[in-house]
Design a protein around this motif. Structure first.
Motif, PDB file in Angstrom:
ATOM      1  N   LYS A  17      -2.866   4.470 -11.290  1.00 42.72           N
ATOM      2  CA  LYS A  17      -2.287   3.174 -10.915  1.00 42.72           C
ATOM      3  C   LYS A  17      -3.219   2.050 -11.342  1.00 42.72           C
ATOM      4  O   LYS A  17      -4.402   2.061 -11.012  1.00 42.72           O
ATOM      5  CB  LYS A  17      -2.081   3.088  -9.399  1.00 42.72           C
ATOM      6  CG  LYS A  17      -1.214   4.159  -8.825  1.00 42.72           C
ATOM      7  CD  LYS A  17       0.186   3.687  -8.658  1.00 42.72           C
ATOM      8  CE  LYS A  17       1.008   4.801  -8.037  1.00 42.72           C
ATOM      9  NZ  LYS A  17       2.307   4.388  -7.686  1.00 42.72           N
TER      10      LYS A  17
ATOM     11  N   ALA B 207      -5.363  -0.192  -8.506  1.00 43.95           N
ATOM     12  CA  ALA B 207      -5.309   0.663  -7.321  1.00 43.95           C
ATOM     13  C   ALA B 207      -6.301   0.158  -6.280  1.00 43.95           C
ATOM     14  O   ALA B 207      -7.450  -0.128  -6.610  1.00 43.95           O
ATOM     15  CB  ALA B 207      -5.636   2.098  -7.697  1.00 43.95           C
TER      16      ALA B 207
ATOM     17  N   PHE C 151       0.833  -1.195   0.000  1.00 46.79           N
ATOM     18  CA  PHE C 151       0.000   0.000   0.000  1.00 46.79           C
ATOM     19  C   PHE C 151       0.876   1.257   0.000  1.00 46.79           C
ATOM     20  O   PHE C 151       0.686   2.167  -0.809  1.00 46.79           O
ATOM     21  CB  PHE C 151      -0.940   0.002   1.207  1.00 46.79           C
ATOM     22  CG  PHE C 151      -1.799   1.226   1.295  1.00 46.79           C
ATOM     23  CD1 PHE C 151      -2.970   1.321   0.553  1.00 46.79           C
ATOM     24  CD2 PHE C 151      -1.437   2.288   2.099  1.00 46.79           C
ATOM     25  CE1 PHE C 151      -3.762   2.460   0.620  1.00 46.79           C
ATOM     26  CE2 PHE C 151      -2.223   3.433   2.171  1.00 46.79           C
ATOM     27  CZ  PHE C 151      -3.382   3.516   1.429  1.00 46.79           C
TER      28      PHE C 151
ATOM     29  N   LEU D 253      -2.333   8.686  -8.312  1.00 45.61           N
ATOM     30  CA  LEU D 253      -2.972   7.528  -7.672  1.00 45.61           C
ATOM     31  C   LEU D 253      -4.066   6.930  -8.553  1.00 45.61           C
ATOM     32  O   LEU D 253      -4.212   5.714  -8.635  1.00 45.61           O
ATOM     33  CB  LEU D 253      -3.535   7.906  -6.297  1.00 45.61           C
ATOM     34  CG  LEU D 253      -2.507   8.352  -5.253  1.00 45.61           C
ATOM     35  CD1 LEU D 253      -3.194   8.663  -3.933  1.00 45.61           C
ATOM     36  CD2 LEU D 253      -1.399   7.336  -5.071  1.00 45.61           C
TER      37      LEU D 253
ATOM     38  N   TYR E  16       1.452   1.602  -4.040  1.00 46.60           N
ATOM     39  CA  TYR E  16       0.320   2.486  -4.324  1.00 46.60           C
ATOM     40  C   TYR E  16       0.658   3.960  -4.066  1.00 46.60           C
ATOM     41  O   TYR E  16       0.498   4.799  -4.953  1.00 46.60           O
ATOM     42  CB  TYR E  16      -0.900   2.067  -3.513  1.00 46.60           C
ATOM     43  CG  TYR E  16      -2.104   2.958  -3.688  1.00 46.60           C
ATOM     44  CD1 TYR E  16      -2.678   3.154  -4.948  1.00 46.60           C
ATOM     45  CD2 TYR E  16      -2.670   3.604  -2.611  1.00 46.60           C
ATOM     46  CE1 TYR E  16      -3.783   3.982  -5.117  1.00 46.60           C
ATOM     47  CE2 TYR E  16      -3.776   4.427  -2.770  1.00 46.60           C
ATOM     48  CZ  TYR E  16      -4.327   4.617  -4.018  1.00 46.60           C
ATOM     49  OH  TYR E  16      -5.413   5.442  -4.169  1.00 46.60           O
TER      50      TYR E  16
END
Length: 177
Positions: A141, A144, A77, A138, A81
């Motif tokens: 991604k 995600a 994470f 973000l 991420y």
């Protein structure tokens, strides 16, 4: 005798472990630190380390410690991420909880599996120069885990809020003009 340093106390704990091991007693490093701390009249190692200046930063901002149950679960994470970098990790010995530092663009966080290090659902407010660029990064991604939005009218300026796998809240905020 001069005042002890944390290095001196840690050397004493290592010597204690070695001497006890030679006598047939295996003692974990953490217990050796506690025993040496008691010899110095402290309640425990944490209190002694604080008194010796180990826990007080010489300068600079404080570092939030976020409680996670499993660093291997939390790291994807934070690293994959959110784009943080794993700086270092620490265990007192195999099988004990893991403690790591991650950082990104001047923001430093500590993630801890130690039971006494905070509790899940902490909140960290992180200033950023361009919250909309972070939002786009973000959202781009693949796979995600979250698709957060930007709260344009949040106190302190536009804010992007994400929640890690253990309920810790990270609020990336851009100062209002």
């Amino acid at each position: 005798m001069t005042s002890p340093t944390t290095d001196h106390v840690e050397r004493l704990a290592r010597l204690l472990r070695e001497d006890l091991a030679a006598a047939g007693f295996a003692v974990p490093h953490g217990l050796a630190l506690e025993l040496v701390a008691h010899q110095f009249g402290s309640r425990d190692w944490t209190v002694l380390a604080a008194a010796l200046g180990r826990t007080a930063p010489a300068s600079g901002p404080g570092v939030p410690v976020l409680r996670v149950m499993s660093v291997p679960t939390a790291l994807p994470f934070y690293v994959d991420y959110l784009g943080f970098t794993l700086d270092w990790e620490h265990r007192f010995e195999p099988g004990l909880p893991l403690y790591v530092q991650v950082s990104r663009a001047g923001t430093v966080l500590h993630l801890s599996e130690h039971h006494g290090d905070g509790s899940p659902h902490g909140v960290v407010w992180i200033p950023v120069t361009d919250v909309y660029a972070l939002h786009a990064e973000l959202r781009a991604k693949p796979d995600a885990p979250l698709r957060p939005g930007v709260a344009a009218d949040a106190p302190g300026g536009p804010t992007l809020e994400v929640i890690d796998p253990y309920g810790n809240v990270l609020r990336f905020a851009q100062a209002a003009d």
